[in-house]
Design a protein around this motif. Structure first.
Motif, PDB file in Angstrom:
ATOM      1  N   UNK A   1      41.558  48.925  50.528  1.00 31.02           N
ATOM      2  CA  UNK A   1      41.886  48.089  51.682  1.00 31.02           C
ATOM      3  C   UNK A   1      41.961  46.600  51.302  1.00 31.02           C
ATOM      4  N   UNK A   2      41.547  46.254  50.091  1.00 33.40           N
ATOM      5  CA  UNK A   2      41.567  44.857  49.652  1.00 33.40           C
ATOM      6  C   UNK A   2      42.733  44.583  48.691  1.00 33.40           C
ATOM      7  N   UNK A   3      43.817  45.319  48.857  1.00 32.61           N
ATOM      8  CA  UNK A   3      44.963  45.215  47.954  1.00 32.61           C
ATOM      9  C   UNK A   3      45.535  43.807  47.911  1.00 32.61           C
ATOM     10  N   UNK A   4      45.615  43.123  49.050  1.00 30.28           N
ATOM     11  CA  UNK A   4      46.152  41.759  49.058  1.00 30.28           C
ATOM     12  C   UNK A   4      45.284  40.829  48.221  1.00 30.28           C
ATOM     13  N   UNK A   5      43.964  40.965  48.337  1.00 30.35           N
ATOM     14  CA  UNK A   5      43.044  40.155  47.535  1.00 30.35           C
ATOM     15  C   UNK A   5      43.176  40.499  46.056  1.00 30.35           C
ATOM     16  N   UNK A   6      43.306  41.799  45.761  1.00 32.95           N
ATOM     17  CA  UNK A   6      43.481  42.236  44.379  1.00 32.95           C
ATOM     18  C   UNK A   6      44.761  41.654  43.795  1.00 32.95           C
ATOM     19  N   UNK A   7      45.835  41.701  44.555  1.00 36.94           N
ATOM     20  CA  UNK A   7      47.115  41.161  44.095  1.00 36.94           C
ATOM     21  C   UNK A   7      46.987  39.682  43.761  1.00 36.94           C
TER      22      UNK A   7
ATOM     23  N   UNK B   1      36.852  38.915  35.773  1.00 35.03           N
ATOM     24  CA  UNK B   1      37.131  40.342  35.568  1.00 35.03           C
ATOM     25  C   UNK B   1      36.226  41.207  36.432  1.00 35.03           C
ATOM     26  N   UNK B   2      34.967  40.820  36.569  1.00 30.81           N
ATOM     27  CA  UNK B   2      34.024  41.562  37.409  1.00 30.81           C
ATOM     28  C   UNK B   2      34.515  41.562  38.858  1.00 30.81           C
ATOM     29  N   UNK B   3      35.029  40.417  39.313  1.00 36.98           N
ATOM     30  CA  UNK B   3      35.570  40.348  40.668  1.00 36.98           C
ATOM     31  C   UNK B   3      36.776  41.263  40.817  1.00 36.98           C
ATOM     32  N   UNK B   4      37.634  41.293  39.798  1.00 37.88           N
ATOM     33  CA  UNK B   4      38.785  42.201  39.828  1.00 37.88           C
ATOM     34  C   UNK B   4      38.315  43.649  39.934  1.00 37.88           C
ATOM     35  N   UNK B   5      37.304  44.014  39.149  1.00 38.41           N
ATOM     36  CA  UNK B   5      36.794  45.387  39.189  1.00 38.41           C
ATOM     37  C   UNK B   5      36.254  45.743  40.573  1.00 38.41           C
ATOM     38  N   UNK B   6      35.580  44.798  41.212  1.00 42.56           N
ATOM     39  CA  UNK B   6      35.077  45.044  42.567  1.00 42.56           C
ATOM     40  C   UNK B   6      36.235  45.275  43.534  1.00 42.56           C
TER      41      UNK B   6
ATOM     42  N   UNK C   1      44.239  38.043  42.999  1.00 44.53           N
ATOM     43  CA  UNK C   1      43.337  37.886  41.847  1.00 44.53           C
ATOM     44  C   UNK C   1      44.040  38.253  40.546  1.00 44.53           C
ATOM     45  N   UNK C   2      44.882  39.283  40.576  1.00 43.90           N
ATOM     46  CA  UNK C   2      45.640  39.669  39.378  1.00 43.90           C
ATOM     47  C   UNK C   2      46.589  38.538  38.985  1.00 43.90           C
ATOM     48  N   UNK C   3      47.259  37.962  39.949  1.00 43.59           N
ATOM     49  CA  UNK C   3      48.186  36.855  39.650  1.00 43.59           C
ATOM     50  C   UNK C   3      47.432  35.658  39.051  1.00 43.59           C
ATOM     51  N   UNK C   4      46.249  35.356  39.577  1.00 39.39           N
ATOM     52  CA  UNK C   4      45.424  34.277  39.003  1.00 39.39           C
ATOM     53  C   UNK C   4      45.008  34.600  37.572  1.00 39.39           C
ATOM     54  N   UNK C   5      44.640  35.851  37.334  1.00 37.67           N
ATOM     55  CA  UNK C   5      44.248  36.297  35.997  1.00 37.67           C
ATOM     56  C   UNK C   5      45.378  36.084  35.001  1.00 37.67           C
ATOM     57  N   UNK C   6      46.567  36.521  35.373  1.00 36.08           N
ATOM     58  CA  UNK C   6      47.727  36.394  34.483  1.00 36.08           C
ATOM     59  C   UNK C   6      48.040  34.922  34.234  1.00 36.08           C
TER      60      UNK C   6
END
Length: 185
Positions: free
Chosen positions: A96-102, A85-90, A104-109
């Motif tokens: 500019x890190x939308x691809x990484x966020x996407x 979750x901390x990584x997601x918040x970062x 990470x969100x998929x991994x979270x789910x």
């Protein structure tokens, strides 16, 4: 849900009503995944960040403490989820890190659906699952709408600090006209 978009409160007596925590969080996951399909150049990005911030706050307040107490090896699992979750918040702080966020969100789910939810369904009584669901819905509405890396992530402090930070975020949202809910897209 009421006409003024307030979450249901846990009942005081009588039969339990509401959805269980897995149903509540899975619905939030579907909403977040759906937002990832929007064009992120407009308001959808703000809605994604606000929805994800509320979701993570509610999980930190109620899901992970339940995992710690009810699931075998729950301490390790909850600590791992908090670190993710901390990584997601970062990632949420840098558009500019939308691809990484996407990703990470998929991994979270997938982690929640594949590991946490089945464990909770096995280990936690149905009444407690509903109580947790009610609390998650309430916590989500009071939660911050922006990522805050310096706030506490474990009870009792996150249950005190997150709603206070949430009020400040919501005031900022109103003052700036920021869109924070999917139904306003």
């Amino acid at each position: 849900m009421s006409d003024v978009n307030l979450p249901p409160l846990p009942p005081v007596e009588g039969a339990l009503s509401g959805r269980n925590v897995v149903d509540v969080l899975d619905e939030q996951h579907r909403e977040i995944l759906g937002l990832l399909n929007h064009d992120m150049s407009g308001k959808a990005y703000d809605v994604l960040i606000a929805t994800l911030a509320r979701h993570l706050s509610a999980e930190e307040q109620y899901l992970y403490p339940a995992v710690r107490t009810a699931v075998p090896d729950g301490e390790r699992i909850a600590d791992r989820e908090l670190a993710e979750d901390r990584e997601l918040l970062k990632l949420m702080q840098d558009r500019s890190r939308l691809d990484e966020l996407t990703a990470a969100v998929r991994r979270h789910v997938e982690a929640d659906r594949g590991e946490l939810f089945p464990l909770l369904m096995q280990m936690v009584p149905a009444d407690d699952m509903i109580r947790l669901g009610n609390r998650v819905e309430t916590a989500q509405e009071a939660a911050p709408t922006r990522p805050h890396l310096s706030t506490p992530v474990t009870p009792p402090w996150n249950k005190v600090v997150d709603p206070l930070v949430g009020v400040i975020d919501k005031l900022r949202d109103v003052a700036t006209g920021r869109t924070t809910y999917t139904h306003n897209l």
